[in-house]
Design an enzyme around this catalytic site. Structure first.
Site, PDB file in Angstrom:
ATOM      1  N   LYS A  22      27.414  15.992  13.823  1.00 23.08           N
ATOM      2  CA  LYS A  22      28.372  16.385  12.774  1.00 23.08           C
ATOM      3  C   LYS A  22      29.573  15.445  12.810  1.00 23.08           C
ATOM      4  CE  LYS A  22      31.377  19.819  13.629  1.00 23.08           C
ATOM      5  NZ  LYS A  22      32.812  19.468  13.464  1.00 23.08           N
ATOM      6  N   ASN A  23      30.119  15.214  13.996  1.00 17.91           N
ATOM      7  CA  ASN A  23      31.380  14.471  14.093  1.00 17.91           C
ATOM      8  C   ASN A  23      31.198  12.974  13.926  1.00 17.91           C
ATOM      9  OD1 ASN A  23      32.624  16.871  14.335  1.00 17.91           O
ATOM     10  ND2 ASN A  23      32.952  16.761  16.547  1.00 17.91           N
ATOM     11  N   ARG A  94      39.382  19.689   8.431  1.00 18.93           N
ATOM     12  CA  ARG A  94      40.404  18.734   8.843  1.00 18.93           C
ATOM     13  C   ARG A  94      39.921  17.307   8.778  1.00 18.93           C
ATOM     14  NH1 ARG A  94      44.009  18.907  11.420  1.00 18.93           N
ATOM     15  NH2 ARG A  94      43.303  17.296  12.846  1.00 18.93           N
ATOM     16  N   CYS A 118      44.598  24.736  12.531  1.00 17.56           N
ATOM     17  CA  CYS A 118      43.397  25.577  12.484  1.00 17.56           C
ATOM     18  C   CYS A 118      43.478  26.508  13.681  1.00 17.56           C
ATOM     19  CB  CYS A 118      42.135  24.707  12.532  1.00 17.56           C
ATOM     20  SG  CYS A 118      41.834  24.015  14.135  1.00 17.56           S
ATOM     21  N   ARG A 123      47.209  20.736  15.426  1.00 15.70           N
ATOM     22  CA  ARG A 123      46.410  19.565  15.045  1.00 15.70           C
ATOM     23  C   ARG A 123      47.132  18.661  14.043  1.00 15.70           C
ATOM     24  NH1 ARG A 123      40.272  21.177  14.708  1.00 15.70           N
ATOM     25  NH2 ARG A 123      40.073  18.951  15.155  1.00 15.70           N
ATOM     26  N   PRO A 124      48.267  18.127  14.459  1.00 14.29           N
ATOM     27  CA  PRO A 124      49.005  17.210  13.583  1.00 14.29           C
ATOM     28  C   PRO A 124      48.231  15.916  13.357  1.00 14.29           C
ATOM     29  CG  PRO A 124      49.900  17.183  15.795  1.00 14.29           C
ATOM     30  CD  PRO A 124      48.863  18.276  15.773  1.00 14.29           C
ATOM     31  N   VAL A 125      48.690  15.112  12.429  1.00 13.30           N
ATOM     32  CA  VAL A 125      48.032  13.822  12.151  1.00 13.30           C
ATOM     33  C   VAL A 125      49.025  12.680  12.297  1.00 13.30           C
ATOM     34  CG1 VAL A 125      46.176  14.720  10.704  1.00 13.30           C
ATOM     35  CG2 VAL A 125      48.403  14.168   9.665  1.00 13.30           C
ATOM     36  N   ASP A 126      50.065  12.907  13.117  1.00 12.69           N
ATOM     37  CA  ASP A 126      51.107  11.886  13.285  1.00 12.69           C
ATOM     38  C   ASP A 126      50.559  10.554  13.795  1.00 12.69           C
ATOM     39  OD1 ASP A 126      50.721  13.689  15.583  1.00 12.69           O
ATOM     40  OD2 ASP A 126      52.098  12.335  16.607  1.00 12.69           O
ATOM     41  N   LEU A 127      49.551  10.604  14.639  1.00 12.71           N
ATOM     42  CA  LEU A 127      49.009   9.342  15.186  1.00 12.71           C
ATOM     43  C   LEU A 127      48.265   8.559  14.102  1.00 12.71           C
ATOM     44  CD1 LEU A 127      47.749  10.621  18.666  1.00 12.71           C
ATOM     45  CD2 LEU A 127      49.910   9.453  18.119  1.00 12.71           C
ATOM     46  N   ASP A 309      34.695  20.228  23.322  1.00 14.59           N
ATOM     47  CA  ASP A 309      33.795  20.950  22.418  1.00 14.59           C
ATOM     48  C   ASP A 309      32.667  21.667  23.154  1.00 14.59           C
ATOM     49  OD1 ASP A 309      33.949  18.533  19.677  1.00 14.59           O
ATOM     50  OD2 ASP A 309      35.362  20.013  20.431  1.00 14.59           O
ATOM     51  N   ILE A 331      42.923  19.480  25.917  1.00 11.78           N
ATOM     52  CA  ILE A 331      42.930  18.777  24.626  1.00 11.78           C
ATOM     53  C   ILE A 331      43.583  19.600  23.528  1.00 11.78           C
ATOM     54  CG2 ILE A 331      41.479  17.670  22.880  1.00 11.78           C
ATOM     55  CD1 ILE A 331      41.387  16.239  25.583  1.00 11.78           C
ATOM     56  N   ARG A 401      29.075  25.727  10.297  1.00 12.37           N
ATOM     57  CA  ARG A 401      29.767  24.454  10.104  1.00 12.37           C
ATOM     58  C   ARG A 401      29.177  23.372  10.998  1.00 12.37           C
ATOM     59  NH1 ARG A 401      36.109  24.540  10.225  1.00 12.37           N
ATOM     60  NH2 ARG A 401      35.537  22.364   9.891  1.00 12.37           N
TER      61      ARG A 401
HETATM   62  C1  EPZ Z   1      37.743  15.454  16.854  1.00 11.13           C
HETATM   63  O1  EPZ Z   1      38.860  16.136  16.318  1.00 11.13           O
HETATM   64  C2  EPZ Z   1      36.557  16.382  16.629  1.00 11.13           C
HETATM   65  N1  EPZ Z   1      36.378  16.619  15.204  1.00 11.13           N
HETATM   66  C3  EPZ Z   1      36.803  17.714  17.358  1.00 11.13           C
HETATM   67  O2  EPZ Z   1      35.633  18.500  17.209  1.00 11.13           O
HETATM   68  C4  EPZ Z   1      37.009  17.424  18.843  1.00 11.13           C
HETATM   69  O3  EPZ Z   1      37.314  18.635  19.495  1.00 11.13           O
HETATM   70  C5  EPZ Z   1      38.154  16.428  19.024  1.00 11.13           C
HETATM   71  O4  EPZ Z   1      37.882  15.229  18.262  1.00 11.13           O
HETATM   72  C6  EPZ Z   1      38.345  16.035  20.479  1.00 11.13           C
HETATM   73  O5  EPZ Z   1      37.184  15.499  20.989  1.00 11.13           O
HETATM   74  C7  EPZ Z   1      35.772  15.669  14.444  1.00 11.13           C
HETATM   75  O6  EPZ Z   1      35.393  14.620  14.925  1.00 11.13           O
HETATM   76  C8  EPZ Z   1      35.608  15.994  12.990  1.00 11.13           C
HETATM   77  P1  EPZ Z   1      41.840  14.391  18.310  1.00 11.13           P
HETATM   78  P2  EPZ Z   1      40.264  15.342  16.141  1.00 11.13           P
HETATM   79  O7  EPZ Z   1      42.559  13.632  17.264  1.00 11.13           O
HETATM   80  O8  EPZ Z   1      40.008  13.958  15.709  1.00 11.13           O
HETATM   81  C9  EPZ Z   1      46.233  15.919  19.107  1.00 11.13           C
HETATM   82  C10 EPZ Z   1      34.371  20.392  16.713  1.00 11.13           C
HETATM   83  O9  EPZ Z   1      34.289  21.482  17.281  1.00 11.13           O
HETATM   84  N2  EPZ Z   1      46.583  15.000  18.012  1.00 11.13           N
HETATM   85  O10 EPZ Z   1      41.201  13.654  19.445  1.00 11.13           O
HETATM   86  O11 EPZ Z   1      41.168  16.183  15.351  1.00 11.13           O
HETATM   87  C11 EPZ Z   1      45.517  17.132  18.560  1.00 11.13           C
HETATM   88  O12 EPZ Z   1      46.446  18.100  18.134  1.00 11.13           O
HETATM   89  C12 EPZ Z   1      35.721  19.751  16.493  1.00 11.13           C
HETATM   90  O13 EPZ Z   1      33.390  19.715  16.307  1.00 11.13           O
HETATM   91  C13 EPZ Z   1      47.932  14.753  17.740  1.00 11.13           C
HETATM   92  O14 EPZ Z   1      48.817  15.299  18.389  1.00 11.13           O
HETATM   93  O15 EPZ Z   1      40.747  15.319  17.675  1.00 11.13           O
HETATM   94  C14 EPZ Z   1      44.700  17.611  19.728  1.00 11.13           C
HETATM   95  O16 EPZ Z   1      45.522  18.410  20.567  1.00 11.13           O
HETATM   96  C15 EPZ Z   1      36.860  20.635  16.978  1.00 11.13           C
HETATM   97  N3  EPZ Z   1      48.261  13.925  16.709  1.00 11.13           N
HETATM   98  C16 EPZ Z   1      44.351  16.319  20.454  1.00 11.13           C
HETATM   99  O17 EPZ Z   1      45.278  15.327  19.975  1.00 11.13           O
HETATM  100  C17 EPZ Z   1      47.293  13.293  15.950  1.00 11.13           C
HETATM  101  O18 EPZ Z   1      47.651  12.512  15.039  1.00 11.13           O
HETATM  102  C18 EPZ Z   1      42.935  15.856  20.179  1.00 11.13           C
HETATM  103  O19 EPZ Z   1      42.868  15.520  18.844  1.00 11.13           O
HETATM  104  C19 EPZ Z   1      45.943  13.545  16.248  1.00 11.13           C
HETATM  105  C20 EPZ Z   1      45.609  14.396  17.287  1.00 11.13           C
END
Ligand code: EPZ
Length: 423
Positions: A22-23, A94, A118, A123-127, A309, A331, A401
């Site tokens: 999926k991811n 997201r 969620c 889950r911000p997107v600042d990065l 996950d 995480i 999902r």
């Molecule tokens: C991906 O989410 C996966 N989703 C998630 O899977 C998975 O849990 C996660 O990576 C970690 O492995 C998809 O690929 C669609 P991150 P993503 O950016 O990209 C923080 C599932 O069950 N963060 O690595 O959102 C964030 O809040 C889903 O299939 C920031 O602070 O994960 C989190 O605490 C759930 N700012 C941590 O980093 C940002 O700009 C990990 O987020 C981005 C992230």
């Protein structure tokens, strides 16, 4: 809303086919926005999240044809007439934010709703946004949307230093960098197999990428990309989930398509807990080494560490392990919502912040439980397989999902599991 009813106790024996990730699919699909040529994805999973991404890409003008029952996706973006990703779609998933990078890279502008949080965290997107600013984008956040523009219509290569190895931010930056002018270096990049898969697909499309799978990814921007045909990598989270099935209730199950490299850290923990994992010609064969599963300590980390996950699913196993286990969730800030539901089934779990302690009990008892998020829902199914009596899991739309026909895959190896319309 459907419910899933599980009657626990029986051993599981047989084979379970593992689908495409999926991811990986959710980051491969937006790559169509980088080119006017056709992109074909094979081994695609049949999931509601894929349908949501299809709906989003369609709203932008892309064409996505699902063939062979959805296992093959034919995507084409020769006619993008809308550069706004609406909140009503983005809020459902997201990963929608992953259309921002490609649209910005190819057409120099995009408006994407902020995804919002969620159940498992803010889950911000600042990065993601920091990466695009480093590449010269001008961002204006208003009315819950990111209004993004690349001066002169094209991003420029840059050095991007991520404070955290974010999966999504790495994917968004990688997608955008392929068409930027000049070289981009992504430092502290996430190393997940889904990112390696994306890089391999982009390379087939003509992108010049090095270092995927390591913490530094270097991209030499090109003027245009072509089409490609690419198989979606095996889903390591579905793989890990089904590897746990014979461990929670006994028996031997082979997960077809599974390979150790996708689940290295997870397999080390399973070995310590008393599982036998054998790489065969066709997949990973899993069973208990002897008798009871032993308690282990788990800490979730970015790949190649133990995957967040798989944390909920591992907790379901440890509820009936011999001894006391600890799980540390590093995480996400709120990813123990499965714990209260497992406690309703007789589990002994103490949660303090990002730390859970699980004291193994001999047996869980079936009960009506509520799914709260994708991975929590499947951990309740695993617990139901081990429990005495009947477990009724509601709100299984969370499950759909990320898991194709979970009741079919488990009943094929002997589980007593069925899906019913909620009464
Ligand atoms: C991906 O989410 C996966 N989703 C998630 O899977 C998975 O849990 C996660 O990576 C970690 O492995 C998809 O690929 C669609 P991150 P993503 O950016 O990209 C923080 C599932 O069950 N963060 O690595 O959102 C964030 O809040 C889903 O299939 C920031 O602070 O994960 C989190 O605490 C759930 N700012 C941590 O980093 C940002 O700009 C990990 O987020 C981005 C992230």
């Amino acid at each position: 809303m459907d419910q899933i009813i599980v009657k626990g106790g029986g051993e599981l024996n047989g084979v379970i086919p593992i689908a495409g990730a999926k991811n990986a699919a959710l980051t491969l699909m937006p790559a169509t926005l980088l080119t006017e040529e056709p992109l074909t994805l094979t081994n695609a999973p049949r999931l509601s999240d894929i349908k949501t991404m299809t709906e989003l890409l369609g709203s932008l003008g892309a064409e996505v044809a699902a063939m062979q029952g959805g296992k093959v996706l034919a995507l084409s973006s020769h006619n993008i007439h809308n550069h706004t990703a609406d909140y009503d779609i983005v809020r459902k998933m997201r990963a929608s934010i992953l259309v921002l990078g490609p649209m910005l890279a190819r057409d120099g502008h995009a408006v994407v709703s902020l995804p919002g949080g969620c159940a498992i965290g803010a889950r911000p997107v600042d990065l993601h946004l920091k990466a695009f600013e480093a590449m010269g984008a001008e961002l204006d956040l208003r009315d819950g949307y990111v209004h993004a523009k690349a001066p002169g219509g094209r991003l420029k290569g840059a050095v991007i230093n991520f404070d955290f190895a974010s999966v999504g931010a790495t994917e968004n930056a990688l997608l955008a960098a392929t068409l930027a002018k000049g070289t981009t270096e992504i430092r502290n990049a996430a190393r997940e197999p889904e990112i390696v898969d994306l890089a391999q697909c982009l390379r087939k499309m003509g992108a010049q990428i090095e270092g995927e799978g390591t913490s530094v990814i270097t991209v030499q921007g090109v003027d245009r990309l072509g089409g490609a045909t690419h198989p979606v990598v095996t889903d390591r989270i579905e793989l890990g989930t089904y590897m746990l099935a014979p461990l929670v209730c006994g028996g031997t199950v082979e997960c077809l398509g599974g390979t150790i490299d996708l689940v290295g850290a997870f397999c080390e923990k399973l070995d310590a807990a008393g599982a036998s994992v054998e790489q065969t010609e066709t997949g990973l064969k899993v069973s208990r080494k002897n008798g009871r599963i032993q308690a282990v300590d788990v800490t979730t980390e970015p790949f190649p560490g133990f995957p967040t996950d798989l944390q909920a699913q591992m907790m379901a196993l440890l509820c009936t392990a011999e001894g006391t286990s600890t799980l540390e969730e590093k995480i996400f800030e709120n990813r123990f919502m499965h714990a209260p539901e497992l406690i309703r089934m007789g589990a002994k779990i103490d949660v303090h912040g990002g730390h859970a302690t699980v004291t193994g009990v001999d047996k869980l008892k079936g009960a009506p439980v509520m799914a709260t998020d994708l991975r929590a829902s499947v951990s309740l199914i695993l617990a139901g397989l081990a429990a005495e009596g009947e477990t009724v899991v509601s709100r299984v739309y969370h499950l759909d999902r990320g898991y194709e026909h979970v009741e079919d895959k488990l009943s094929a190896v002997g589980a007593s599991i069925e899906r019913v319309k909620e009464s």
